[in-house]
Design an enzyme around this catalytic site. Structure first.
Site, short mmCIF file in Angstrom:
data_model
loop_
_atom_site.label_atom_id
_atom_site.label_comp_id
_atom_site.label_asym_id
_atom_site.label_seq_id
_atom_site.Cartn_x
_atom_site.Cartn_y
_atom_site.Cartn_z
N GLY A 125 0.75 -1.07 0.09
CA GLY A 125 0.11 -0.08 -0.12
C GLY A 125 0.93 1.18 -0.10
N ALA A 142 1.70 3.66 -2.06
CA ALA A 142 1.27 4.84 -2.88
C ALA A 142 0.17 5.22 -1.92
CB ALA A 142 0.76 4.63 -4.02
N ARG A 202 -5.84 5.19 21.32
CA ARG A 202 -6.91 6.04 21.33
C ARG A 202 -7.51 5.96 22.79
NH1 ARG A 202 -9.39 3.74 15.53
NH2 ARG A 202 -8.84 5.55 14.17
N ASN A 228 -10.63 -9.42 0.11
CA ASN A 228 -9.17 -9.07 0.93
C ASN A 228 -8.34 -10.48 1.10
OD1 ASN A 228 -8.47 -6.37 1.43
ND2 ASN A 228 -10.48 -6.25 1.82
N ARG A 231 -14.03 -1.11 1.28
CA ARG A 231 -15.23 -1.64 1.22
C ARG A 231 -16.05 -0.47 0.37
NH1 ARG A 231 -18.22 -3.57 6.83
NH2 ARG A 231 -20.30 -4.00 5.88
N ARG A 267 -19.99 -7.37 4.29
CA ARG A 267 -19.09 -7.48 5.03
C ARG A 267 -18.12 -8.75 4.34
NH1 ARG A 267 -15.88 -5.68 9.40
NH2 ARG A 267 -14.60 -7.11 10.57
N HIS A 325 -10.11 -5.97 15.66
CA HIS A 325 -10.08 -4.74 15.54
C HIS A 325 -11.44 -4.32 14.67
CE1 HIS A 325 -8.62 -0.70 13.86
NE2 HIS A 325 -9.08 -1.00 12.80
N GLN A 374 -2.24 6.54 1.86
CA GLN A 374 -2.06 7.79 2.79
C GLN A 374 -1.39 7.21 4.29
OE1 GLN A 374 -5.29 9.43 4.32
NE2 GLN A 374 -6.63 7.74 4.74
N ILE A 375 -1.64 6.00 4.66
CA ILE A 375 -0.89 5.56 5.69
C ILE A 375 0.47 5.52 5.36
CG2 ILE A 375 -0.47 3.90 7.38
CD1 ILE A 375 -3.61 3.07 7.17
N ASP A 390 -6.09 1.22 18.70
CA ASP A 390 -7.12 1.51 19.46
C ASP A 390 -6.62 1.53 20.74
OD1 ASP A 390 -8.83 0.25 17.23
OD2 ASP A 390 -7.84 -1.34 17.18
P1 NAX Z 1 -5.41 4.18 0.79
O1 NAX Z 1 -6.55 3.68 -0.03
O2 NAX Z 1 -4.96 5.50 1.08
O3 NAX Z 1 -4.11 3.23 0.36
C1 NAX Z 1 -4.13 1.86 -0.05
C2 NAX Z 1 -3.07 1.46 -0.91
O4 NAX Z 1 -2.89 0.15 -1.04
C3 NAX Z 1 -3.24 2.11 -2.37
O5 NAX Z 1 -2.18 2.74 -2.93
C4 NAX Z 1 -3.53 0.70 -3.26
O6 NAX Z 1 -3.34 0.86 -4.48
C5 NAX Z 1 -2.83 -0.27 -2.20
N1 NAX Z 1 -3.37 -1.58 -2.51
C6 NAX Z 1 -4.34 -2.25 -2.69
N2 NAX Z 1 -4.48 -3.62 -2.95
C7 NAX Z 1 -2.94 -3.93 -2.97
C8 NAX Z 1 -2.23 -5.24 -3.06
N3 NAX Z 1 -3.07 -6.26 -3.36
N4 NAX Z 1 -1.22 -5.09 -2.92
C9 NAX Z 1 -0.25 -3.80 -2.67
N5 NAX Z 1 -0.94 -2.67 -2.55
C10 NAX Z 1 -2.21 -2.71 -2.68
O7 NAX Z 1 -5.74 3.38 2.11
P2 NAX Z 1 -5.06 3.80 3.70
O8 NAX Z 1 -5.78 4.67 4.07
O9 NAX Z 1 -3.38 3.71 3.56
O10 NAX Z 1 -5.44 2.60 4.52
C11 NAX Z 1 -4.84 1.30 4.17
C12 NAX Z 1 -5.61 0.27 5.28
O11 NAX Z 1 -5.52 0.46 6.36
C13 NAX Z 1 -6.97 0.26 4.84
O12 NAX Z 1 -7.58 -1.33 4.58
C14 NAX Z 1 -7.81 0.56 6.23
O13 NAX Z 1 -8.96 0.09 6.55
C15 NAX Z 1 -6.76 0.07 6.86
N6 NAX Z 1 -6.54 0.88 8.51
C16 NAX Z 1 -6.42 -0.18 9.68
C17 NAX Z 1 -6.28 0.55 10.69
C18 NAX Z 1 -5.84 -0.48 11.88
O14 NAX Z 1 -5.84 -0.04 13.08
N7 NAX Z 1 -5.61 -1.66 11.65
C19 NAX Z 1 -6.66 1.96 10.97
C20 NAX Z 1 -6.57 2.65 9.92
C21 NAX Z 1 -7.06 2.14 8.62
O15 NAX Z 1 -8.35 2.55 8.51
#
Ligand code: NAX
Length: 329
Positions: A12, A14, A163, A106, A93, A99, A188, A16-17, A160
């Site tokens: 991931g 590219a 927070r 995923n 999602r 779900r 989570h 935002q995380i 969590d």
């Molecule tokens: P973004 O949509 O900004 O970025 C996701 C990135 O993953 C994209 O660049 C996409 O191209 C890439 N991606 C998708 N499928 C892929 C694959 N098969 N292999 C490699 N890269 C792939 O999402 P972002 O805000 O960064 O969040 C990422 C994930 O973190 C989401 O699933 C989100 O739900 C999860 N989170 C988990 C949290 C936790 O506490 N466990 C909290 C924060 C966040 O909600």
């Protein structure tokens, strides 16, 4: 003599995380100020140009600890020789998506990534799954582990925990560092259980430091459980910098034993402790006993309220496991 670099693969890349996470890792926040790192940025083919842009920015920071970078979409190339793999990329999602469909879509990603990690990463690789639904994604990836150790596949509930600690500290009017042993149990998801009964503030049980027990059992729990949605509503985007920070905290505690003695929340393969079905990726109060070594804290008292909360989150995780049972090796 300087240490040899540790390879950290992040999916991931590219997204935002990772736009926060990669820079913190390169700065030395993950493994300490004397540990060089090589970053492997993994994303879908369509996002590789964006990853290259992120690499340019990493270069422009001139981080002394950044010993190299690699951009890949092929999982075997991306995870090749990785010492640490942080799995952030996941399919979000979509509107009207059930779900169960999210779990299955995923699941396919985490089968492939789990197999590639087991084939190509370092044998001692440590894996942290952040992409949601992270517990069950982790379960699927860990089920592929034959050469690597299943005990090293974790999902993230540290956000969590952080927070919950922040909410308790604010309510008590104390610094966040005064909150100890606040652990998250379970999934989570909104069924997670932030166990305030066993936590303390400045050494005093939370239930004594905060006299409003209706708040603890009500608004406090709900706020932590639904904090992700609150952030989305305010920011128009999901939590990113705080999620990256929690991923850093999880690995940093595990790697270095920082917070030794205090509980850390880690979603790990259950060993049957507290009656949680074996193998389920369940968040427990853990203690780091040595670098890269953890144990589930035993003997924690669980009153009726806590037991009901644990039963609820366990039931949800069992139903998630049932929904993906065809995907488990
Ligand atoms: P973004 O949509 O900004 O970025 C996701 C990135 O993953 C994209 O660049 C996409 O191209 C890439 N991606 C998708 N499928 C892929 C694959 N098969 N292999 C490699 N890269 C792939 O999402 P972002 O805000 O960064 O969040 C990422 C994930 O973190 C989401 O699933 C989100 O739900 C999860 N989170 C988990 C949290 C936790 O506490 N466990 C909290 C924060 C966040 O909600």
């Amino acid at each position: 003599m300087s240490k040899s670099p540790v390879r950290v693969a992040v999916t991931g890349a590219a997204g935002q995380i990772d736009y926060s996470l990669l820079f913190r890792i390169a700065n030395g926040d993950l493994l300490g100020p004397d540990q060089p790192v090589i970053l492997h940025l993994i994303d879908l083919p369509v996002a590789l140009d964006a990853c290259r842009g992120v690499v340019m920015e990493l270069e422009d920071c001139a981080f002394p600890l950044l010993a190299g970078t690699k951009v890949a979409s092929d999982p075997d190339e991306g995870f090749g020789d990785a010492d640490i793999a942080i799995l952030v990329g996941a399919k979000p999602r979509g509107p009207g998506m059930e779900r169960a469909d999210l779990l299955k879509d995923n699941g396919k990603i985490f089968i492939g990534q789990g197999e590639a990690i087991d084939r190509s990463a370092s044998k001692d690789v440590k894996v942290l799954v952040v992409g949601n639904p992270c517990n069950t994604n982790c379960l699927i990836a860990a089920s592929r582990a034959t050469r690597t150790s299943k005990a090293n596949y974790h999902a993230m509930t540290r956000l969590d925990q952080n927070r919950a600690m922040a909410q308790l500290a604010a309510r008590a009017g104390k610094p966040v560092a005064s909150v100890k042993n606040l652990a998250i149990w379970g999934n989570h998801s909104p069924t997670m259980y932030p166990d305030f009964f066993n936590a303390t503030i400045d050494g005093t049980p939370v239930t004594e430091a905060i006299s409003d027990h209706d708040w603890l059992k009500g608004d406090f729990l709900t706020r932590v459980q639904k904090r992700g949605a609150e952030i989305i509503q305010a920011r128009g985007k999901s939590s990113a910098a705080s999620a990256a920070s929690a991923a850093i905290d999880h690995i940093f505690s595990w790697a270095t034993g920082a917070m030794t003695g205090d509980y850390v929340s880690m979603a790990i393969p259950s060993d049957g402790s507290y009656g949680i079905p074996e193998g389920l990726i369940f968040s427990f109060p853990c203690r780091i006993t040595a670098p890269w070594t953890y144990e589930i804290v035993q003997g924690i008292e669980l009153n009726d309220f806590s037991q009901a909360a644990l039963a609820k989150t366990t039931e949800e995780l069992v139903s998630e496991r049932d929904a993906v049972k065809d995907m488990l090796a």
